[in-house]
Design a protein around this motif. Structure first.
Motif, short mmCIF file in Angstrom:
data_model
loop_
_atom_site.label_atom_id
_atom_site.label_comp_id
_atom_site.label_asym_id
_atom_site.label_seq_id
_atom_site.Cartn_x
_atom_site.Cartn_y
_atom_site.Cartn_z
N ASN A 123 7.74 6.73 -18.41
CA ASN A 123 8.62 6.28 -17.33
C ASN A 123 8.51 7.18 -16.10
OD1 ASN A 123 9.59 3.97 -18.47
ND2 ASN A 123 11.39 4.95 -19.35
N ARG A 124 8.42 8.49 -16.34
CA ARG A 124 8.28 9.42 -15.22
C ARG A 124 6.94 9.20 -14.49
NH1 ARG A 124 9.69 13.72 -17.79
NH2 ARG A 124 7.62 14.39 -18.37
N GLN A 125 5.86 8.97 -15.27
CA GLN A 125 4.56 8.71 -14.66
C GLN A 125 4.60 7.40 -13.86
OE1 GLN A 125 1.67 10.68 -14.72
NE2 GLN A 125 3.07 12.19 -15.54
N LEU A 126 5.21 6.36 -14.42
CA LEU A 126 5.31 5.08 -13.72
C LEU A 126 6.12 5.19 -12.44
CD1 LEU A 126 5.76 2.59 -16.68
CD2 LEU A 126 3.78 2.81 -15.18
N GLU A 127 7.21 5.96 -12.49
CA GLU A 127 8.03 6.16 -11.30
C GLU A 127 7.23 6.88 -10.21
OE1 GLU A 127 11.08 6.07 -8.61
OE2 GLU A 127 10.80 4.92 -10.44
N ASN A 128 6.45 7.89 -10.60
CA ASN A 128 5.61 8.60 -9.64
C ASN A 128 4.56 7.67 -9.05
OD1 ASN A 128 7.01 10.94 -10.02
ND2 ASN A 128 5.51 11.88 -11.37
N LEU A 129 3.97 6.82 -9.88
CA LEU A 129 2.98 5.86 -9.38
C LEU A 129 3.63 4.87 -8.40
CD1 LEU A 129 0.90 5.10 -12.58
CD2 LEU A 129 0.12 6.28 -10.53
N ARG A 130 4.84 4.42 -8.70
CA ARG A 130 5.54 3.51 -7.81
C ARG A 130 5.78 4.16 -6.44
NH1 ARG A 130 10.18 2.74 -5.82
NH2 ARG A 130 11.21 4.39 -6.95
N VAL A 131 6.20 5.42 -6.46
CA VAL A 131 6.43 6.14 -5.21
C VAL A 131 5.12 6.31 -4.43
CG1 VAL A 131 7.13 8.36 -4.25
CG2 VAL A 131 8.50 7.30 -6.04
N ILE A 132 4.03 6.59 -5.14
CA ILE A 132 2.73 6.75 -4.47
C ILE A 132 2.31 5.45 -3.81
CG2 ILE A 132 0.26 7.07 -4.92
CD1 ILE A 132 1.05 9.20 -6.99
N VAL A 133 2.44 4.34 -4.53
CA VAL A 133 2.05 3.04 -3.97
C VAL A 133 2.89 2.71 -2.74
CG1 VAL A 133 2.04 0.55 -4.44
CG2 VAL A 133 1.09 2.14 -6.12
N GLU A 134 4.20 2.90 -2.83
CA GLU A 134 5.06 2.64 -1.67
C GLU A 134 4.71 3.54 -0.50
OE1 GLU A 134 9.09 3.05 -2.96
OE2 GLU A 134 9.05 1.19 -4.14
N SER A 135 4.41 4.79 -0.78
CA SER A 135 4.07 5.73 0.29
C SER A 135 2.75 5.36 0.95
CB SER A 135 3.99 7.15 -0.27
OG SER A 135 5.21 7.52 -0.84
N GLU A 136 1.77 4.97 0.14
CA GLU A 136 0.49 4.58 0.73
C GLU A 136 0.63 3.30 1.55
OE1 GLU A 136 -2.24 4.57 -2.57
OE2 GLU A 136 -2.73 6.68 -2.23
N ASP A 137 1.49 2.38 1.13
CA ASP A 137 1.76 1.18 1.93
C ASP A 137 2.36 1.56 3.28
OD1 ASP A 137 0.76 -0.55 0.08
OD2 ASP A 137 2.71 -1.14 -0.74
N ARG A 138 3.31 2.47 3.24
CA ARG A 138 3.93 2.92 4.50
C ARG A 138 2.90 3.60 5.38
NH1 ARG A 138 9.25 5.58 3.74
NH2 ARG A 138 9.96 3.48 4.07
N LEU A 139 2.01 4.38 4.76
CA LEU A 139 0.97 5.07 5.51
C LEU A 139 0.04 4.06 6.20
CD1 LEU A 139 0.18 8.39 4.82
CD2 LEU A 139 -1.97 7.18 4.69
N ARG A 140 -0.31 2.96 5.49
CA ARG A 140 -1.18 1.94 6.08
C ARG A 140 -0.46 1.15 7.18
NH1 ARG A 140 -3.29 1.81 0.94
NH2 ARG A 140 -1.84 0.29 0.08
N GLN A 141 0.83 0.86 6.98
CA GLN A 141 1.56 0.06 7.96
C GLN A 141 1.89 0.83 9.23
OE1 GLN A 141 5.00 -1.35 5.89
NE2 GLN A 141 3.88 -2.97 4.79
N PHE A 142 2.31 2.07 9.05
CA PHE A 142 2.76 2.88 10.21
C PHE A 142 2.06 4.24 10.22
CE2 PHE A 142 6.35 0.40 8.47
CZ PHE A 142 6.52 -0.51 9.51
N PRO A 143 0.76 4.28 10.46
CA PRO A 143 0.04 5.56 10.40
C PRO A 143 0.50 6.55 11.47
CG PRO A 143 -1.41 3.82 11.17
CD PRO A 143 -0.13 3.17 10.77
N GLU A 144 0.98 6.04 12.59
CA GLU A 144 1.39 6.95 13.66
C GLU A 144 2.74 7.61 13.38
OE1 GLU A 144 2.99 2.94 14.34
OE2 GLU A 144 0.95 3.63 14.07
N ASP A 145 3.58 7.00 12.50
CA ASP A 145 4.91 7.54 12.22
C ASP A 145 4.92 8.54 11.06
OD1 ASP A 145 5.86 5.95 14.20
OD2 ASP A 145 6.59 4.37 12.85
N VAL A 146 3.81 8.65 10.35
CA VAL A 146 3.77 9.51 9.16
C VAL A 146 3.46 10.94 9.57
CG1 VAL A 146 2.63 9.88 6.96
CG2 VAL A 146 3.10 7.57 7.73
N THR A 147 4.27 11.86 9.07
CA THR A 147 4.09 13.27 9.41
C THR A 147 3.11 13.94 8.45
OG1 THR A 147 5.92 13.97 8.00
CG2 THR A 147 6.44 13.42 10.30
N ASP A 148 2.69 15.13 8.83
CA ASP A 148 1.79 15.90 7.95
C ASP A 148 2.51 16.32 6.68
OD1 ASP A 148 -0.33 15.67 9.69
OD2 ASP A 148 0.11 17.57 10.73
#
Length: 139
Positions: A94-119
């Motif tokens: 469950n912990r691994q799946l939750e981390n994967l879910r967060v990674i997928v959501e974060s990468e989606d945000r990175l693709r949608q709004f690359p200029e808004d993502v900080t270092d």
């Protein structure tokens, strides 16, 4: 209160008019029981490993005894061992799946709004990717 010459109270009179106070029960709360349990869980216990005597937490000793009994064929110990193992595996997955879910959501945000993502966001995402167990899910 008057007493006679022998120091006794008159008949029908008590020297303690309010009486003995009732015994107050000790208040036991769940938090205190939980704290005591985990404190005892971390208590150091001496065990012999090889020819050396070591001090280890009580929970480690209990786990070792459980595994030893299960390995010797005790059916109750085996059932308890597998119950614990299943719970730990379930929590880990469950912990691994939750981390994967967060990674997928974060990468989606990175693709949608690359200029808004900080270092810092990118660094946190990289660290999260590193925390994923490679044997569980190869990235």
């Amino acid at each position: 209160m008057n007493r006679n010459p022998k120091g006794q109270f008159p008949k029908g009179t008590s020297g303690n008019p309010k009486g003995r106070p009732r015994k107050q029960p000790h208040p036991i709360c769940d938090d205190q029981v939980r704290r005591d349990f985990f404190e005892a869980d971390e208590m150091l216990v001496p065990i012999v490993i090889g020819n050396r005597r070591e001090m280890v937490p009580a929970r480690v000793v209990i786990d070792r005894q459980l595994i030893s009994k299960a390995a010797s064929g005790d059916p109750r110990a085996m059932a308890q061992y597998y119950k614990r193992k299943d719970r730990f595996v379930f929590e880990y997955v469950n912990r691994q799946l939750e981390n994967l879910r967060v990674i997928v959501e974060s990468e989606d945000r990175l693709r949608q709004f690359p200029e808004d993502v900080t270092d810092e966001f990118k660094k946190a995402l990289r660290l999260l990717k590193q925390s994923i167990d490679k044997h569980y899910y190869p990235l």
